[in-house]
Design a protein around this motif. Structure first.
Motif, PDB file in Angstrom:
ATOM      1  N   ILE A 293      -8.508   3.128  11.404  1.00 53.76           N
ATOM      2  CA  ILE A 293      -8.258   2.730  10.005  1.00 53.76           C
ATOM      3  C   ILE A 293      -9.911   2.520   9.183  1.00 53.76           C
ATOM      4  O   ILE A 293     -10.520   2.799   8.391  1.00 53.76           O
ATOM      5  N   GLU A 294     -11.135   2.106   9.600  1.00 45.22           N
ATOM      6  CA  GLU A 294     -12.072   2.556   9.539  1.00 45.22           C
ATOM      7  C   GLU A 294     -12.645   3.312   9.076  1.00 45.22           C
ATOM      8  O   GLU A 294     -13.463   4.003   8.382  1.00 45.22           O
TER       9      GLU A 294
ATOM     10  N   THR B 244      -8.001  -0.531  15.001  1.00 48.39           N
ATOM     11  CA  THR B 244      -8.765  -1.260  13.917  1.00 48.39           C
ATOM     12  C   THR B 244     -10.098   0.811  13.623  1.00 48.39           C
ATOM     13  O   THR B 244     -11.356   0.639  12.892  1.00 48.39           O
TER      14      THR B 244
ATOM     15  N   TRP C 125      -6.465  -5.421  10.346  1.00 48.75           N
ATOM     16  CA  TRP C 125      -6.728  -5.014   9.339  1.00 48.75           C
ATOM     17  C   TRP C 125      -6.393  -6.517   8.260  1.00 48.75           C
ATOM     18  O   TRP C 125      -6.762  -6.118   6.646  1.00 48.75           O
ATOM     19  N   THR C 126      -5.218  -7.063   8.357  1.00 49.64           N
ATOM     20  CA  THR C 126      -4.288  -7.397   7.234  1.00 49.64           C
ATOM     21  C   THR C 126      -5.140  -8.838   5.863  1.00 49.64           C
ATOM     22  O   THR C 126      -5.194  -9.077   5.085  1.00 49.64           O
TER      23      THR C 126
ATOM     24  N   ILE D  74      -7.650  -7.294   3.869  1.00 50.09           N
ATOM     25  CA  ILE D  74      -7.034  -6.477   2.660  1.00 50.09           C
ATOM     26  C   ILE D  74      -6.763  -7.708   1.937  1.00 50.09           C
ATOM     27  O   ILE D  74      -6.483  -7.291   0.483  1.00 50.09           O
ATOM     28  N   TYR D  75      -5.738  -8.519   2.801  1.00 52.09           N
ATOM     29  CA  TYR D  75      -4.542  -9.064   1.558  1.00 52.09           C
ATOM     30  C   TYR D  75      -4.622  -9.930   2.209  1.00 52.09           C
ATOM     31  O   TYR D  75      -4.071 -11.288   1.190  1.00 52.09           O
TER      32      TYR D  75
ATOM     33  N   TRP E 132       1.053  -1.073   0.097  1.00 52.78           N
ATOM     34  CA  TRP E 132      -0.191   0.093   0.360  1.00 52.78           C
ATOM     35  C   TRP E 132       0.610   1.142   0.019  1.00 52.78           C
ATOM     36  O   TRP E 132       1.956   0.880   0.021  1.00 52.78           O
TER      37      TRP E 132
ATOM     38  N   VAL F  45      -4.113   0.242  -1.751  1.00 58.88           N
ATOM     39  CA  VAL F  45      -3.703  -0.578  -1.798  1.00 58.88           C
ATOM     40  C   VAL F  45      -3.298  -0.997  -3.109  1.00 58.88           C
ATOM     41  O   VAL F  45      -4.334  -0.333  -3.924  1.00 58.88           O
TER      42      VAL F  45
ATOM     43  N   TYR G 134      -7.544   4.675   3.561  1.00 56.10           N
ATOM     44  CA  TYR G 134      -6.108   3.867   3.567  1.00 56.10           C
ATOM     45  C   TYR G 134      -6.608   2.587   3.054  1.00 56.10           C
ATOM     46  O   TYR G 134      -5.372   2.271   2.319  1.00 56.10           O
ATOM     47  N   THR G 135      -7.500   1.642   3.708  1.00 58.65           N
ATOM     48  CA  THR G 135      -7.261   0.411   3.433  1.00 58.65           C
ATOM     49  C   THR G 135      -7.584   0.366   1.647  1.00 58.65           C
ATOM     50  O   THR G 135      -7.590  -0.959   1.343  1.00 58.65           O
ATOM     51  N   GLU G 136      -8.066   1.406   1.411  1.00 59.51           N
ATOM     52  CA  GLU G 136      -8.193   1.071  -0.427  1.00 59.51           C
ATOM     53  C   GLU G 136      -7.207   2.181  -1.350  1.00 59.51           C
ATOM     54  O   GLU G 136      -7.023   1.801  -2.752  1.00 59.51           O
TER      55      GLU G 136
END
Lengths: 343, 343
Positions: free
Chosen positions: A153-154, A150, A201-202, A205-206, A78, A169, A165-167
């Motif tokens: 990050i949401e 958590t 969150w890994t 997401i991954y 990311w 990547v 941030y989780t987008e």
């Protein structure tokens, strides 16, 4: 149904069953799953490596148990610009906690954070950074920290794109993780980032579960408080999982020497070195941030993700320098989706 | 073939395929796989727990990702009498290395080892033990240590039975590991023993790969010697994975709170406490060594594997006290095979 008909049908069913059971792996193992990779040297090197280590009876065959692939996170899976996500988290936490700490108004490096004074923050150096990390990452239970990370990050958004941030990547890397797993690899994150900051969150997401995340850590202490067992996070470094700390973290957590390593900065140099100097077929790849238009362009002088030694020595060691600009069709999932919709 | 016939056959094939794909798990999940367990409270508690956490839609259902089971090693998966296997290894190593260390002849605790003077060895206490461990476990690369440990375990024999140590494992626990994995559990070792001492053989014996082994560790340092990357083992403790260190090791390496824990001594108390006080269905079991005839009988006063607090408090906390004498039909695989042959 006659017994011979039954036998025949049973045999057909068994063959079909076998085909269906194995179908997902076969479908995904197809080159087509690296859909966001341009045909070119990086994609070719990856698929040739995977084909040779999975070819049973071949000279480079590696048993599934030893198919360990390690991935750096910041700048590899990311975006790490304009700053490490975890640093953004720490700065936000200082602001959120500031009314419990009136003394921070006059105390560096907290004052710099509260006043958004980037220069003063930079001047506080590594010592200042460590103070920020300890003030925001220690002093609570592991369960409380997990909830804080958590929740953050949401809701947090990238300062440039406004996306979670989780987008932020890399779609080609998501495809690569899946491709490797479909070929019997076990995928691990080995990041300088905090292990407990990443773990919540890994997996989502991954597809990498908590037990396959290696990262920097602080010490914890087990204690029973009011009858409730708790792991308290102490303001004391346990492992700095960066540079020469990465092989140490790999050995501690994984206990095998990986056969493939993916990074993007000189913080990953030793991880790639350790991985690619083992016996048998080995693979190393450095993501080169050379795409100012679709992501960021930086290498030798960057504050986050400096790539200097890797660019000089990597190619001599057979490592692939992966150009984001030319090796990847699109970068972020939302951009890849948009590109597909525009077609 | 008409298209409707094809559709019907395809549907039948899909159903059969699904049945065949899932068949192995269903077959193994059968109680019969705990073949060396007597019908009784321990076996019933285990199977009832596994059935409820795997029952989709049930109130106690736990998703496979969270089905983490942790096992102590010494005294839980293999015998720890007359001494911990790793201590036998350290004593053998002192003897093997003694001609490189002429000074050991006159220096405790080495002198005691070389003279088989158990009393003097005991008198050297924890400090002496640590000296022995550091002299035999540090100062070489991780790869050299792996070879030393592997060579030793292949040739060393148990002083009482003359069997390889790897045959001094508990057949009922091997079946339990398989039963849990067949039900979607991920099984980990969490032992006071050395992580790198165990990793070379845990996969072959228990089906537990290196990355699922947690243990006590010393620090390592990454360095490049004569162009060759190496992880050197330093004479410095990293983690003592015992008592309150077990939840710390679990958090560091696994990153989930387990739902089931299996131990045998007060060194496992905190691991069982941490596991069984989480939310939802939880399971704790202590192996009680009460079978002097087929193994050893020891608990409150034992030097290795003392079980005192666990016997007093375990039952109040709902932990199962597993009697080796009454809950297990046979103990070691060779004894189980013999018993089967005698029938």
């Amino acid at each position: 149904m006659s017994s011979s008909t039954f036998a025949k049908k049973t045999k057909i069913a068994a063959i079909l069953a076998a085909a269906i059971c194995f179908a997902p792996a076969q479908l995904h193992a197809d080159m087509a799953t690296l859909a966001s990779w341009n045909d070119g040297p990086a994609k070719t090197a990856i698929t040739e490596f995977v084909e040779k280590v999975t070819k049973e009876g071949g000279p480079d065959y590696v048993a599934p148990d030893e198919r360990i692939a390690v991935f750096d996170n910041d700048g590899t899976l990311w975006a790490e610009q304009p700053m490490y996500v975890q640093l953004a988290f720490a700065l936000d936490r200082v602001k959120a906690l500031s009314n419990q700490h009136p003394e921070w108004k006059d105390k560096q490096p907290f004052k710099a954070v509260l006043e958004n004074d980037i220069q003063a923050l930079a001047n506080s150096g590594e010592k200042g950074l460590m103070e920020l990390l300890m003030a925001t990452h220690a002093g609570m239970s592991t369960e409380d920290f997990e909830k804080i990370a958590t929740d953050w990050i949401e809701t947090a958004r990238h300062p440039k794109t406004g996306k979670p941030y989780t987008e932020m990547v890399y779609q080609p890397m998501l495809e690569l993780l899946t491709y490797l797993r479909d070929n019997g690899f076990k995928t691990f994150i080995v990041s300088g980032g905090g292990i407990e900051f990443m773990r919540p969150w890994t997996e989502g997401i991954y597809g990498i579960p908590p037990e396959q995340v290696v990262g920097s850590s602080i010490k914890t202490k087990y204690e029973v408080k009011d009858g409730k067992p708790t792991l308290m996070r102490l303001p004391e470094i346990d492992l700095v999982d960066d540079k020469a700390g990465k092989p140490v973290g790999i050995n501690s957590h994984i206990g095998h020497r990986p056969i493939a390593a993916f990074g993007n900065s000189d913080g990953d140099f030793q991880m790639l070195e350790w991985t690619t100097t083992g016996n048998g077929a080995r693979f190393g790849l450095l993501v080169h941030h050379d795409d100012a238009e679709r992501e960021w362009a930086y290498d030798r002088k960057s504050h986050f993700g400096k790539l200097d030694k890797g660019l000089d020595e990597g190619p001599k060691r057979g490592w692939i320098i992966n150009s984001m600009k030319s090796d990847w069709k699109c970068i972020f999932p939302y951009a890849c989706e948009q590109a597909a919709a525009d077609k």
